[in-house]
Design a protein around this motif. Structure first.
Motif, PDB file in Angstrom:
ATOM      1  N   CYS A 137      46.694 -35.686 -18.446  1.00 30.07           N
ATOM      2  CA  CYS A 137      46.647 -36.837 -17.543  1.00 30.07           C
ATOM      3  C   CYS A 137      46.125 -38.100 -18.233  1.00 30.07           C
ATOM      4  N   ASN A 138      45.479 -37.964 -19.381  1.00 32.44           N
ATOM      5  CA  ASN A 138      45.102 -39.156 -20.142  1.00 32.44           C
ATOM      6  C   ASN A 138      46.346 -39.886 -20.643  1.00 32.44           C
ATOM      7  N   LEU A 139      47.366 -39.107 -21.001  1.00 30.63           N
ATOM      8  CA  LEU A 139      48.644 -39.717 -21.381  1.00 30.63           C
ATOM      9  C   LEU A 139      49.248 -40.445 -20.185  1.00 30.63           C
ATOM     10  N   PHE A 140      49.196 -39.825 -19.010  1.00 28.44           N
ATOM     11  CA  PHE A 140      49.758 -40.454 -17.815  1.00 28.44           C
ATOM     12  C   PHE A 140      49.048 -41.766 -17.495  1.00 28.44           C
ATOM     13  N   LEU A 141      47.727 -41.769 -17.629  1.00 30.74           N
ATOM     14  CA  LEU A 141      46.965 -42.989 -17.357  1.00 30.74           C
ATOM     15  C   LEU A 141      47.395 -44.096 -18.316  1.00 30.74           C
ATOM     16  N   SER A 142      47.640 -43.735 -19.564  1.00 35.09           N
ATOM     17  CA  SER A 142      48.087 -44.702 -20.567  1.00 35.09           C
ATOM     18  C   SER A 142      49.483 -45.224 -20.246  1.00 35.09           C
ATOM     19  N   MET A 143      50.344 -44.353 -19.736  1.00 35.60           N
ATOM     20  CA  MET A 143      51.693 -44.769 -19.372  1.00 35.60           C
ATOM     21  C   MET A 143      51.669 -45.690 -18.158  1.00 35.60           C
ATOM     22  N   LEU A 144      50.858 -45.370 -17.179  1.00 31.40           N
ATOM     23  CA  LEU A 144      50.766 -46.210 -15.986  1.00 31.40           C
ATOM     24  C   LEU A 144      50.312 -47.617 -16.334  1.00 31.40           C
ATOM     25  N   GLU A 145      49.356 -47.721 -17.240  1.00 35.30           N
ATOM     26  CA  GLU A 145      48.856 -49.039 -17.633  1.00 35.30           C
ATOM     27  C   GLU A 145      49.986 -49.882 -18.200  1.00 35.30           C
ATOM     28  N   ARG A 146      50.907 -49.253 -18.917  1.00 35.64           N
ATOM     29  CA  ARG A 146      52.041 -49.975 -19.491  1.00 35.64           C
ATOM     30  C   ARG A 146      53.105 -50.305 -18.458  1.00 35.64           C
ATOM     31  N   MET A 147      53.017 -49.695 -17.293  1.00 32.86           N
ATOM     32  CA  MET A 147      53.895 -50.051 -16.181  1.00 32.86           C
ATOM     33  C   MET A 147      53.271 -51.129 -15.306  1.00 32.86           C
ATOM     34  N   GLY A 148      52.085 -51.586 -15.687  1.00 32.06           N
ATOM     35  CA  GLY A 148      51.383 -52.567 -14.876  1.00 32.06           C
ATOM     36  C   GLY A 148      50.687 -51.958 -13.687  1.00 32.06           C
ATOM     37  N   VAL A 149      50.452 -50.643 -13.730  1.00 30.79           N
ATOM     38  CA  VAL A 149      49.785 -49.934 -12.641  1.00 30.79           C
ATOM     39  C   VAL A 149      48.413 -49.501 -13.127  1.00 30.79           C
ATOM     40  N   ASN A 150      47.398 -50.107 -12.600  1.00 32.81           N
ATOM     41  CA  ASN A 150      46.031 -49.816 -13.040  1.00 32.81           C
ATOM     42  C   ASN A 150      45.298 -49.019 -11.956  1.00 32.81           C
ATOM     43  N   VAL A 151      45.026 -47.770 -12.252  1.00 32.89           N
ATOM     44  CA  VAL A 151      44.302 -46.888 -11.347  1.00 32.89           C
ATOM     45  C   VAL A 151      43.133 -46.271 -12.112  1.00 32.89           C
ATOM     46  N   PRO A 152      42.063 -45.888 -11.431  1.00 31.32           N
ATOM     47  CA  PRO A 152      40.893 -45.359 -12.145  1.00 31.32           C
ATOM     48  C   PRO A 152      41.121 -43.993 -12.773  1.00 31.32           C
ATOM     49  N   PHE A 153      42.007 -43.200 -12.187  1.00 29.70           N
ATOM     50  CA  PHE A 153      42.263 -41.864 -12.733  1.00 29.70           C
ATOM     51  C   PHE A 153      43.574 -41.326 -12.184  1.00 29.70           C
ATOM     52  N   VAL A 154      44.107 -40.312 -12.872  1.00 27.11           N
ATOM     53  CA  VAL A 154      45.232 -39.511 -12.392  1.00 27.11           C
ATOM     54  C   VAL A 154      44.852 -38.068 -12.625  1.00 27.11           C
ATOM     55  N   GLY A 155      44.880 -37.251 -11.569  1.00 25.54           N
ATOM     56  CA  GLY A 155      44.515 -35.852 -11.730  1.00 25.54           C
ATOM     57  C   GLY A 155      43.145 -35.708 -12.359  1.00 25.54           C
ATOM     58  N   ASP A 156      43.084 -34.993 -13.501  1.00 26.49           N
ATOM     59  CA  ASP A 156      41.800 -34.747 -14.162  1.00 26.49           C
ATOM     60  C   ASP A 156      41.615 -35.628 -15.398  1.00 26.49           C
ATOM     61  N   SER A 157      42.236 -36.818 -15.393  1.00 24.14           N
ATOM     62  CA  SER A 157      42.127 -37.705 -16.556  1.00 24.14           C
ATOM     63  C   SER A 157      40.689 -38.130 -16.800  1.00 24.14           C
ATOM     64  N   THR A 158      40.377 -38.386 -18.059  1.00 23.69           N
ATOM     65  CA  THR A 158      39.037 -38.849 -18.440  1.00 23.69           C
ATOM     66  C   THR A 158      39.094 -40.196 -19.148  1.00 23.69           C
ATOM     67  N   GLY A 159      40.289 -40.762 -19.295  1.00 31.71           N
ATOM     68  CA  GLY A 159      40.451 -42.037 -19.981  1.00 31.71           C
ATOM     69  C   GLY A 159      41.819 -42.107 -20.617  1.00 31.71           C
ATOM     70  N   GLN A 160      42.136 -43.229 -21.224  1.00 35.29           N
ATOM     71  CA  GLN A 160      43.425 -43.401 -21.873  1.00 35.29           C
ATOM     72  C   GLN A 160      43.414 -42.856 -23.302  1.00 35.29           C
ATOM     73  N   ILE A 161      44.618 -42.690 -23.874  1.00 33.88           N
ATOM     74  CA  ILE A 161      44.753 -42.238 -25.259  1.00 33.88           C
ATOM     75  C   ILE A 161      44.928 -43.477 -26.136  1.00 33.88           C
ATOM     76  N   GLY A 162      43.905 -43.814 -26.861  1.00 30.86           N
ATOM     77  CA  GLY A 162      43.929 -45.028 -27.671  1.00 30.86           C
ATOM     78  C   GLY A 162      44.885 -44.960 -28.841  1.00 30.86           C
ATOM     79  N   SER A 163      45.201 -43.764 -29.314  1.00 31.27           N
ATOM     80  CA  SER A 163      46.032 -43.629 -30.512  1.00 31.27           C
ATOM     81  C   SER A 163      47.516 -43.859 -30.263  1.00 31.27           C
ATOM     82  N   LEU A 164      47.901 -44.180 -29.014  1.00 31.13           N
ATOM     83  CA  LEU A 164      49.290 -44.527 -28.775  1.00 31.13           C
ATOM     84  C   LEU A 164      49.667 -45.818 -29.488  1.00 31.13           C
ATOM     85  N   THR A 165      48.695 -46.663 -29.700  1.00 31.40           N
ATOM     86  CA  THR A 165      48.905 -47.895 -30.456  1.00 31.40           C
ATOM     87  C   THR A 165      47.949 -47.913 -31.628  1.00 31.40           C
ATOM     88  N   VAL A 166      48.318 -48.629 -32.684  1.00 28.39           N
ATOM     89  CA  VAL A 166      47.469 -48.684 -33.878  1.00 28.39           C
ATOM     90  C   VAL A 166      47.117 -50.130 -34.168  1.00 28.39           C
TER      91      VAL A 166
END
Length: 450
Positions: free
Chosen positions: A421-450
């Protein structure tokens, strides 16, 4: 603003006929007159594709990490789009584990795939899972498109009965959930999806148009031919080429739906047989559903879609690729080399269909980028090894750069037990959808970008 550009915009990028509404792809004439910020980038789309029963991990996982990674045998069909991929290793769906609920790993794997929520073990009406990431996006941005989301599949499902060790069939048959108790049913008939995408006007006009096309044996393109010709006379060379490619693609999809419409110009009045519905060939079926997703994204009918290549625990055989055994039966391979090889063949076959989808998306230009560049396609399973039924180190591929915001062309390994769900949270942010969590997410995956 000249008359051409004004006429393109005021028609809302739609060609119309009796009971037909044909949305148009990205055109230069449209993009040059909208606000600069909007012209710079097309909308971002997201798609999720589910495959059942896990994979043969030793044939799936690349042996090298970072840029220039070597594709594994199973992922080799993705070679034409390797630079558009992120292969992710290490993601986990903890709520796909039993966590005290006993058997039923396959049902849990489908229900948890996009929700990250522990499903209630029941085969009654009191089902409960969680809101899936696609529906989080659909509820936030769905008003921007004709359809808030598009749910597709290949195998029909049931929302009642016991399909896996006390788990309702609703869990095995669906990956999209609009609420904790409401799975969103998928459409498995490509003909019905096609009609839905191109239906236009009031309900009685849509019905009349469908009946009229059936009686006259005409393509949807025949009903918008006059409108298309008027538009083509006003477009530049590049836009005319793009429009012609798009209309040819629509006609080809109709032909493959069973209508027998040759890919010729709109000037030719052609007969065709009525659509036959669901193809008998599994690969043809999957590819037609992929085409439906592409058409929906290309015309901005929706920006969110899901697809199940098969239901959880599916046991169909794959005789056409030399595997007569049932998929689920083979997944319990017991480390038998022959069974593992057959599982790898099935895994590779599914990846070939993913490659078909991605290559088609990459061939569609949207200004300086492609449809694939402007998308995120997440493919994988919520079970790693079908023999162990484990839910860590999931086989996941993310394709597309979400408008240049994801650094692709890499194999990355995230820390063990990183929630999917951390991947999902990262994907949502790129869709312009900002939510505090999805499922059991603990944060975004920073390594998607360098």
């Amino acid at each position: 603003m000249n008359d051409l550009r004004h006429s393109v915009v005021t028609r809302r990028n739609v060609l119309r006929g009796l009971g037909v509404s044909l949305a148009l792809p990205w055109l230069e004439a449209t993009s040059t007159i909208v606000k600069a910020a909007e012209a710079a980038r097309s909308p971002t789309r997201m798609a999720f594709i589910f495959v059942p029963n896990g994979v043969a991990l030793d044939q799936w996982t690349p042996t090298t990490e970072g840029y220039g990674f070597k594709l594994s045998p199973t992922l080799q069909p993705l070679a034409p789009v390797r630079e558009d991929l992120l292969v992710l290793s290490g993601l986990t769906h903890d709520k796909g584990r039993a966590n005290g609920d006993g058997a039923g790993d396959h049902a849990r794997s489908a229900s948890v795939f996009l929700t990250g929520a522990q499903p209630r073990k029941t085969d009654g009406e009191n089902i409960r899972s969680g809101v899936s990431v696609d529906q989080v996006a659909a509820q936030a941005i769905g008003q921007l498109t004709r359809f808030s989301s598009l749910e597709l599949g290949v195998d029909p499902g049931r929302n009642a009965g016991n399909c896996d060790s006390g788990y309702s069939c609703a869990y095995s048959s669906n990956i999209s959930w609009s609420s904790e108790s409401a799975p969103v049913g998928k459409e498995v008939n490509p003909r019905l999806v096609f009609e839905r995408l191109f239906a236009g006007g009031k309900s009685h006009e849509i019905d009349k148009g469908q009946q009229h096309r059936s009686v006259l044996h005409k393509s949807v393109l025949d009903f918008i031919a006059d409108d298309a010709k008027r538009l083509q006379s006003k477009l530049g060379r590049n836009d005319n080429r793009k429009l012609d490619e798009y209309l040819t693609g629509v006609r080809e999809v109709e032909r493959r739906l069973g209508k027998g419409v040759p890919a010729q110009s709109l000037d030719v009045d052609l007969d065709y047989a009525m659509p036959e519905g669901i193809p008998g060939d599994y690969q043809d079926h999957m590819r037609l559903m992929c085409d439906m997703m592409i058409l929906a994204f290309q015309t901005d009918a929706t920006r969110v879609s899901t697809m199940m290549f098969a239901n959880a625990g599916d046991n169909k055989n794959y005789r056409k690729i030399g595997v007569p055994d049932g998929h689920h039966d083979l997944s319990h391979h017991g480390n038998d080399p022959l069974k593992l090889e057959k599982i790898s063949q099935i895994n590779r076959f599914h990846v070939q269909q993913l490659s078909y989808l991605l290559q088609r998306m990459k061939s569609i230009r949207e200004g300086e980028r492609t449809l694939l560049d402007n998308s995120m396609v997440c493919y994988g399973s919520a079970i790693s090894d079908g023999n162990r039924h484990n839910n860590e180190n999931l086989p996941i591929v993310l394709a597309g750069s979400a408008g240049g915001t994801i650094d692709t062309g890499r194999h990355i390994r995230v820390p063990a037990e990183t929630p999917m769900c951390n991947l999902f949270l990262s994907m949502l942010e790129r869709m312009g959808v900002n939510v505090p969590f999805v499922g059991d997410s603990t944060g975004q995956i920073g390594s998607l970008t360098v």
